[in-house]
Design a protein around this motif. Sequence first.
Motif, PDB file in Angstrom:
ATOM      1  N   SER A  88       0.904  -1.087   0.087  1.00 47.25           N
ATOM      2  CA  SER A  88       0.213   0.133  -0.108  1.00 47.25           C
ATOM      3  C   SER A  88       0.886   1.318   0.120  1.00 47.25           C
ATOM      4  O   SER A  88       1.637   1.254   0.814  1.00 47.25           O
ATOM      5  N   SER A  89       0.663   2.137  -1.073  1.00 46.53           N
ATOM      6  CA  SER A  89       1.416   3.291  -1.078  1.00 46.53           C
ATOM      7  C   SER A  89       0.790   4.023  -1.878  1.00 46.53           C
ATOM      8  O   SER A  89       0.399   4.090  -2.897  1.00 46.53           O
ATOM      9  N   MET A  90       0.521   5.661  -1.338  1.00 49.23           N
ATOM     10  CA  MET A  90       0.090   6.420  -2.006  1.00 49.23           C
ATOM     11  C   MET A  90       0.682   6.942  -3.180  1.00 49.23           C
ATOM     12  O   MET A  90       0.040   7.068  -4.211  1.00 49.23           O
ATOM     13  N   SER A  91       1.913   7.285  -3.233  1.00 48.09           N
ATOM     14  CA  SER A  91       2.822   7.487  -4.331  1.00 48.09           C
ATOM     15  C   SER A  91       2.896   6.408  -5.302  1.00 48.09           C
ATOM     16  O   SER A  91       2.700   7.089  -6.653  1.00 48.09           O
ATOM     17  N   TYR A  92       2.414   5.447  -5.116  1.00 50.69           N
ATOM     18  CA  TYR A  92       2.405   4.132  -6.244  1.00 50.69           C
ATOM     19  C   TYR A  92       1.036   4.298  -6.775  1.00 50.69           C
ATOM     20  O   TYR A  92       0.721   4.168  -7.828  1.00 50.69           O
ATOM     21  N   MET A 127      -7.476   8.257   2.202  1.00 47.58           N
ATOM     22  CA  MET A 127      -6.631   8.355   1.272  1.00 47.58           C
ATOM     23  C   MET A 127      -7.237   8.035  -0.110  1.00 47.58           C
ATOM     24  O   MET A 127      -6.603   8.796  -1.257  1.00 47.58           O
ATOM     25  N   ALA A 128      -8.419   7.360  -0.408  1.00 44.40           N
ATOM     26  CA  ALA A 128      -8.696   6.972  -1.842  1.00 44.40           C
ATOM     27  C   ALA A 128      -9.436   8.409  -2.080  1.00 44.40           C
ATOM     28  O   ALA A 128      -9.291   8.714  -3.369  1.00 44.40           O
ATOM     29  N   HIS A 129     -10.297   9.067  -1.169  1.00 51.33           N
ATOM     30  CA  HIS A 129     -10.886  10.375  -1.643  1.00 51.33           C
ATOM     31  C   HIS A 129      -9.980  11.230  -1.953  1.00 51.33           C
ATOM     32  O   HIS A 129     -10.227  12.116  -3.061  1.00 51.33           O
ATOM     33  N   SER A 130      -8.913  11.266  -1.483  1.00 54.95           N
ATOM     34  CA  SER A 130      -7.674  12.484  -1.723  1.00 54.95           C
ATOM     35  C   SER A 130      -7.277  12.317  -3.086  1.00 54.95           C
ATOM     36  O   SER A 130      -6.703  13.117  -3.558  1.00 54.95           O
TER      37      SER A 130
END
Length: 681
Positions: A581-585, A618-621
């Motif tokens: 799990s990675s936001m940048s990815y 995180m998903a909504h962002s």
Amino acid sequence: MRLRWPSRFDGLDDRARARGRPPALRCRPTSGRSGRIVAEFETAAAREERAVSGWTRRGDREGTHGFGRRTLKIAAIGLVLVGILLTAFEFVLLQREFERSAQILSRVTAIHSAAPVVFSDAPAAQETLAALAVQPNLEAAAIFASDGSRLAAFTRDEQDAIADARAPAHADPWRRIVAIAPIVAGGRGVGTVVTRFGLSQLYTRIAAFAGMYVLAGFGTLAIGLPLWWRLRKQVVHAQERLTRLAHYDSTTGQLNRNAFNRDLARCVDTCAEGSRIGLMILDIDDFKDINDRFGHHTGDDLLNQFAARLGSIVRHTDRIYRLGGDEFAVLVQPIASLDDVAAVASRLFTPFRSPIVIDGHRLQASFSAGISLYPDDAGDLDTLVAHADAAMYHAKRRGKNMFQRFEPRMTESTLRRLRLQEDLREALHDGGSLEVAYQPQFGRDGRTIEGMEALLRWTHPELGRIAPSEFIPLAEDCGLVVPLGQWVLRTAVAQAARWHAAGHRRLRIAVNMSVRQMQDPGLLAQVDEALAHSGLRSSALEFEITENLLLEDAEANIRFMHALRERGIALAIDDFGKGYSSMSYLRRLPVTRLKIDMGFVHDIPGSGESITTAIIAMAHSLALTVVAEGVETAEQLTFLRRAGCDGLQGFLLCAPLSAHEASALLREPACEQDASACSSA
């Protein structure tokens, strides 16, 4: 009349001179030294090479020097024997030629001696014989009248003179040739000509022939033997290579399945009463995932290092075999009890506590092992292997990274596994017992059906419903995952097209995509074909991919995902939060939806609340919608609504339905307002 004789008489005509070719060389093959082999199996390999090549003498392998001396000796003996035969044959031929020439010469002399004999002209008769002096082989000659009196004589040695026409002196057939010709005049015999030729020149010719033969034969041998020696060494080297290829694995250098079958059969055949044989079957855990993720080159390196670590820990009497793929075997002998095998198995895990580093990747390799004993667990080698294999699969089902001793109850499990594999293959072929179930995905209100997730179900004709957790791993092991995925895709897209035609134009169909499917180069063409054949618009199709799939050849997978998005197909990450799990990815991925792993949902209320809230935020962002799957309680439903989850899915709302049941549900007006309508479907 004077006669003209040839300048010499050697008894050889043109055909005789042309005879005598040196014989062809023939050598019997012998063996050479084996090449470098794996040290711990040197004795077994030497025995096998002797059995395969058959080029041994009294059980000892000859070296290249022994080969050269033996070959030279055999070739020389053969050359001598052939030379003797040829020389004897040539001697007989030359002797006959000499005899024929002597007879001709005597008859010619008799013709020219008729007048001198008739007129008793001794000087003329002597002159006729004098003409024979030019023949170097002539020892003596005489002309006798009909009354037996000698009219003329010629001799090179007075002691060798011919005195009697009826009994010539010194008529030794090995040293001389005597020719007698009658003198005829007026149709009656008037005398006799007797000539005697020595065979010294014949022996000179034979000696010359033998010398030429020896020079030609040994000259050919001197030239041909090094060439033959080199060729023989190449043949021996090729034989050694073929033997190695037949009994050794090219990737790891370990003995292969052929050698395993051979050695196990030998051990069983020679196992003394009261002795035991231990067999371990090892299978690397999750090797397919590593191979698919990092490529076959990394997989081969892993196999090589895995085998090397095994070899560093086993006893010198034990043998390691690579049976194929990621499966290995260890033949443990001698042993007194199960404890000896268990001790070896326990030590095998020691070197794998540290990761294997390949191209900068730290891979934590583990394996599962099954153990069976002969004759405790099996009375023959086939059963011995089958029981060890069953124990290994049991170790995998218990959690992997362990070894398991065979127990009789495991046989039923193995037989069931093999039966299910065959029946699943047959089910895919006829399609009768496979079906696609559809579980509704609801909006945030928990009432509006926004999509359907396609789920594969298998109803065995005799065993009944088989859980996906059982048959999906079977499909992965026997290579049926890709064709099963293709069948689900075609079936689900066709059903969604029928629902759209029935008026449910906004309904989305979600299909799971496995790692194997994404690696199929024909997947895009299959998707295009399924959409074109069904008439479903691409925006109504969504693929659910697992989070870990994104780590395997990431760049290629991202390009593939963009190709799907360019077609208008939606993408969702399934079981999000379970793996990488990675936001940048996530920013790099063309996904439209995240599905929260049901494990977090099951922990609501409790520790799952904070994780679920963080995932939704995180998903909504990232402008992604979120679906929570596995909703089973009212508390979970209430929390997810309050946390802002965009979609809900689970047994609380609706269980998976058959195509007929799902169609009936969609026709219910209540399904647009209340999910409770599912309970009656």
